[in-house]
Design a protein around this motif. Sequence first.
Motif, PDB file in Angstrom:
ATOM      1  N   LYS A 419     -11.795   1.611  -5.434  1.00 38.74           N
ATOM      2  CA  LYS A 419     -10.769   1.011  -6.306  1.00 38.74           C
ATOM      3  C   LYS A 419      -9.506   0.623  -5.521  1.00 38.74           C
ATOM      4  O   LYS A 419      -8.940  -0.443  -5.707  1.00 38.74           O
ATOM      5  CB  LYS A 419     -10.411   2.036  -7.387  1.00 38.74           C
ATOM      6  CG  LYS A 419      -9.887   1.435  -8.645  1.00 38.74           C
ATOM      7  CD  LYS A 419      -9.787   2.531  -9.699  1.00 38.74           C
ATOM      8  CE  LYS A 419      -8.711   2.190 -10.702  1.00 38.74           C
ATOM      9  NZ  LYS A 419      -8.234   3.341 -11.414  1.00 38.74           N
ATOM     10  N   ILE A 422      -9.757  -2.707  -3.541  1.00 40.43           N
ATOM     11  CA  ILE A 422     -10.006  -3.977  -4.246  1.00 40.43           C
ATOM     12  C   ILE A 422      -8.826  -4.967  -4.148  1.00 40.43           C
ATOM     13  O   ILE A 422      -9.047  -6.138  -3.839  1.00 40.43           O
ATOM     14  CB  ILE A 422     -10.419  -3.724  -5.723  1.00 40.43           C
ATOM     15  CG1 ILE A 422     -11.838  -3.137  -5.702  1.00 40.43           C
ATOM     16  CG2 ILE A 422     -10.372  -4.993  -6.553  1.00 40.43           C
ATOM     17  CD1 ILE A 422     -12.457  -2.896  -7.043  1.00 40.43           C
ATOM     18  N   THR A 461     -12.670 -13.419  -8.867  1.00 39.60           N
ATOM     19  CA  THR A 461     -12.302 -12.052  -9.237  1.00 39.60           C
ATOM     20  C   THR A 461     -13.438 -11.116  -8.825  1.00 39.60           C
ATOM     21  O   THR A 461     -14.559 -11.573  -8.539  1.00 39.60           O
ATOM     22  CB  THR A 461     -12.082 -11.913 -10.756  1.00 39.60           C
ATOM     23  OG1 THR A 461     -13.305 -12.266 -11.404  1.00 39.60           O
ATOM     24  CG2 THR A 461     -10.973 -12.802 -11.249  1.00 39.60           C
ATOM     25  N   SER A 463     -15.157  -7.060  -9.629  1.00 37.70           N
ATOM     26  CA  SER A 463     -15.149  -5.724 -10.221  1.00 37.70           C
ATOM     27  C   SER A 463     -16.211  -4.941  -9.457  1.00 37.70           C
ATOM     28  O   SER A 463     -17.232  -5.514  -9.046  1.00 37.70           O
ATOM     29  CB  SER A 463     -15.465  -5.783 -11.715  1.00 37.70           C
ATOM     30  OG  SER A 463     -16.748  -6.338 -11.888  1.00 37.70           O
ATOM     31  N   SER A 464     -15.938  -3.684  -9.212  1.00 39.46           N
ATOM     32  CA  SER A 464     -16.863  -2.950  -8.356  1.00 39.46           C
ATOM     33  C   SER A 464     -16.807  -1.450  -8.631  1.00 39.46           C
ATOM     34  O   SER A 464     -15.747  -0.916  -8.971  1.00 39.46           O
ATOM     35  CB  SER A 464     -16.499  -3.223  -6.895  1.00 39.46           C
ATOM     36  OG  SER A 464     -17.436  -2.618  -6.049  1.00 39.46           O
ATOM     37  N   SER A 470     -21.237  -4.369  -6.876  1.00 40.80           N
ATOM     38  CA  SER A 470     -20.050  -5.203  -7.084  1.00 40.80           C
ATOM     39  C   SER A 470     -20.452  -6.460  -7.826  1.00 40.80           C
ATOM     40  O   SER A 470     -21.612  -6.898  -7.751  1.00 40.80           O
ATOM     41  CB  SER A 470     -19.449  -5.629  -5.747  1.00 40.80           C
ATOM     42  OG  SER A 470     -19.335  -4.534  -4.895  1.00 40.80           O
TER      43      SER A 470
END
Length: 496
Positions: A419, A422, A461, A463-464, A470
Amino acid sequence: MSLTKRTPYNLFLAATTIIGGCLIGWGVIFDLPRDNLPTLILLILLAVTSSYVTRSMVHHTDGSITYEVGTAIGLAAVPEWGIGGAILVVFASILTVSLLKNWADSRLIFNVSMTAISISGAGITLLFLQSQLEPLPIVQFFAPWLLSAAVFSALNTILVITIIRLDKGSSINVLELAFEDQWATLVDIAIMCVGGLILAYAIQNYDSIGVIAFCLPILLSAFAFRVYVTKMSEHMNNLESIIEERTQSLKTLVAEKDHFLTVLTHDMKAPLTTINLYSSMLMQKPEALLKKPKIARAIFESQKNLADIVENILDLEKLNVDGEIDLYLETFDLVPLIESLVDTLSAQSEQKKIEVQTDLGGLTSAISADRSKISRVFQNIFSNAIKYTPENGQVHILGFIEAGTAIVQIQDTGYGIPKEDIPFIFERFKRVNSNKDFATGTGLGLAITKALVESHGGKVTVSSVPNLGSCFSVYIPLRETETIKQMEKRSQIIKT
Ligand code: ADP
């Protein structure tokens, strides 16, 4: 240094203190006329204020510069109140400076005694010369003040240098020390001479009013100068921290470039070795190609790898130079472009047994964009998905249109991104520490990807979830508008 031992330093300190103390006692008790005391008190107050205002005007690494305004006021007291008055004024001024500097030790005693000796010497010189030079009006007016200021400065210098020499030993160069601050000394003499002369004139002719009229503008301008110096030094401190910051970011940049070169050489070495190996094999045995047709594919893939690296560097250079990207717009379908990229990368995905699924049925409209730039965008994200996904993983590519935007989502079941990393993965040279060992890279791909997508008015963008995978989403506006047509026309002109 202990003050109880009979060292030359301590003996000198004691002698100075005794002589200074005697002079103070004698001056104040026997040589101080008791008339016009209110003006003398006013003068003492002014000496204290001026010492406060002008103390350590300029601070620098080696010390500070202090103007001797207090001693000039002390000298001005001599004609009216004799040596006693001068000693009182100077004593108050020195005490102020010493207390402000927290010198509540032997330095304070020495300082007060030393100044008492110096001002007594200067006062005696002044009174003597004034009585001797009576017939010569101009010389009589000016010379005693100049000479007495010089006597004060000389006595002060001799006493200070002697105590430093006794304290520090023969390593001190006396002459060097004496002439170290020659300009400051000359300024001090000038202030004492001119200031003392004019102030004494004001006292004798206008009493307290003269004292105030003379000192007020000086104090105010000294205060203004002090404010200015403080502001300047704040400004200098600011500048220093800015320079420090810049130096730090330059160092980081150099370190990043070094790292980049190391990774680059490493990245280029592998495809070069493959090309070298297979091409020399084919030169010796051309028939090997028939037995192993994969050789041709390996050479092709390696040169493609190299071309990609070079392309990344060129893009980066371009972004570095003008921060702008020229777009050669054309209207094309994203589906075949994505499928052909998936095909090109199949060697890598097959090698890791990664299953790549595409679901592009929703990409129903063509986009107006720079085909080669968009191709590089997806190439970077697809190859990352394969690079950062372990064997037997999956990559799913989903494409659809929503609110006039083509959206392509590349979902993998790879190592994921922590997090806290990122927000930074789209920065140049940024590589996630925990993923570094899984694949080599320059940390440029995503930075370039972001710049390319944004140059089309779109966005990327991510998100992972670490260890789960991911999902990168690319948004490219369809832009079927008048503006895009004009842009396309312009692109044609640039191309031809
Ligand atoms: P690199 O040359 O290192 O791949 P990129 O700019 O393409 O540079 O990516 C930056 C970093 O983001 C990578 O080093 C990697 O740690 C992380 N990253 C990018 N894509 C993925 C992904 N699909 N899964 C996990 N980590 C990724």
